[in-house]
Scaffold this motif. Structure first.
Motif, short mmCIF file in Angstrom:
data_model
loop_
_atom_site.label_atom_id
_atom_site.label_comp_id
_atom_site.label_asym_id
_atom_site.label_seq_id
_atom_site.Cartn_x
_atom_site.Cartn_y
_atom_site.Cartn_z
N CYS A 3 0.87 -1.18 0.00
CA CYS A 3 0.00 0.00 0.00
C CYS A 3 0.90 1.23 0.00
O CYS A 3 1.80 1.34 0.84
N THR A 4 0.67 2.16 -0.90
CA THR A 4 1.39 3.43 -0.88
C THR A 4 0.39 4.53 -0.52
O THR A 4 -0.73 4.54 -1.04
N TYR A 5 0.78 5.40 0.43
CA TYR A 5 -0.17 6.42 0.90
C TYR A 5 0.59 7.66 1.37
O TYR A 5 1.82 7.61 1.56
N LEU A 6 -0.12 8.75 1.52
CA LEU A 6 0.43 9.96 2.12
C LEU A 6 -0.03 10.04 3.56
O LEU A 6 -1.22 9.90 3.84
N ASP A 7 0.90 10.25 4.48
CA ASP A 7 0.49 10.43 5.88
C ASP A 7 -0.04 11.86 6.07
O ASP A 7 0.00 12.67 5.12
N PRO A 8 -0.55 12.22 7.24
CA PRO A 8 -1.18 13.54 7.40
C PRO A 8 -0.23 14.71 7.17
O PRO A 8 -0.68 15.82 6.92
N THR A 9 1.09 14.47 7.23
CA THR A 9 2.03 15.57 6.97
C THR A 9 2.35 15.69 5.48
O THR A 9 3.11 16.56 5.08
N GLY A 10 1.81 14.77 4.65
CA GLY A 10 2.10 14.79 3.23
C GLY A 10 3.30 13.92 2.85
O GLY A 10 3.70 13.88 1.69
#
Lengths: 205, 205
Positions: free
Chosen positions: A27-34
């Motif tokens: 899974c590739t994602y952006l965390d809340p900091t981007g």
């Protein structure tokens, strides 16, 4: 011949090329900091296209004069090397609703005919590890129905399932007793039992 | 900045050579007739040697004048592409008991200090698919303690966890409401809520 006659032989690495029912996913994602991050996930390969669940669990209650009882199963589960105490459950077929899958699975696995009372939200089994999920379908089983007098499961050749009943009021103690006897406890039945105990302890009504 | 600011980018196949936290395993076993069969299983690679669980879930209850409340978390879970509603939970460290892991994880993830009241049997999250399991540790949180006045989590750099509280008596309705808002419901909290509703419906005491 019972579920307990199954025997573990070995665990070996499953080569990617042999995996049919399971797969690993990145899974590739952006965390809340981007910040871009990756995560590993396990999946079933069997979820039907356009379906939002893998399967259903069935809380099937019999109302007896002595009080309500829940239908449970004993089934050997190779991943845990033991016979597991579970609620009836099964994978959903393409085009089925959760309710339809529950009626069909209860009939196939136990022979009993039940009536759907309620359906849970979608619940994720271990969302930090995998995407597998289900809906719990709550059913009642009317033991006065002719079709419930001599229920006959329709099991697949490789299925060995034993059905039994436990009073709802002593479910948690029974889970502890069965664990002490060497059975593995499925989280659905164990957590349902914990919820009952919590309601009793805090006198929720 | 909140857990909901996370964003899914992609799912791709995870090559066997890149898998660090998860693995696929081939189980070989004899069924009750003596026939040799195989089964696919997913596993975490993180379970400590000689430990019988992967981790703990924590049912942390605050006794308020208005009634008992349960501590919940919002956390983005890449495998399900959504923010998940969960009880506090975490993996066990080598040499820890379930109770010790629960006290530590509650402190790290939420900042709160709790007292252990009870520990569940080992419960398997999805035993037809994987061997992942946990014990639920039941704790109370005394809000009059000085250390619970201004709790400060000690989160890892990649952890973004929001803590909130829900009255036990309305937990099931709250799970449905949160699902309608787009959150994913973890099976532990959803099934605990179902157990409470079952106890109320059948007037178990």
């Amino acid at each position: 011949m019972s579920a307990s006659d199954s025997k573990h032989i070995s665990f070996t690495k499953l080569p990617e090329s042999e995996a049919v029912w399971t797969k690993l996913v990145k899974c590739t994602y952006l965390d809340p900091t981007g910040t871009q991050r990756t995560w590993e996930s396990a999946e079933r390969t069997t979820r039907p296209k356009d379906c939002d669940i893998d399967g259903v669990g069935i809380v099937a209650i019999l109302e007896r004069e002595s009080g309500p009882e829940i239908m449970l199963q004993k089934q050997y589960r190779p991943p845990v090397e033991r016979v597991c105490i579970e609620i009836p459950a099964g994978l959903i077929d393409a085009g089925e609703t959760a309710e339809q899958a529950a009626v069909r699975e209860l009939r196939e696995e136990t022979g009993y005919v039940g009536t759907v009372k309620d359906v849970s939200p979608i619940m994720f089994n271990d969302p930090g590890f995998c995407n597998t999920n289900l809906r719990t379908v709550h059913m009642t089983v009317d033991m006065s129905l002719p079709e419930n007098q001599n229920p006959k499961p329709q099991l697949e050749e490789e299925e060995f399932i034993e059905v039994f009943f436990v009073p709802l009021n002593t479910l948690f103690a029974e889970c502890k007793r069965l664990e002490a006897e060497g059975y593995a406890i499925d989280a659905r039945i164990g957590t349902l039992a914990e919820g009952i105990e919590v309601a009793k302890a805090f006198k929720l009504s």
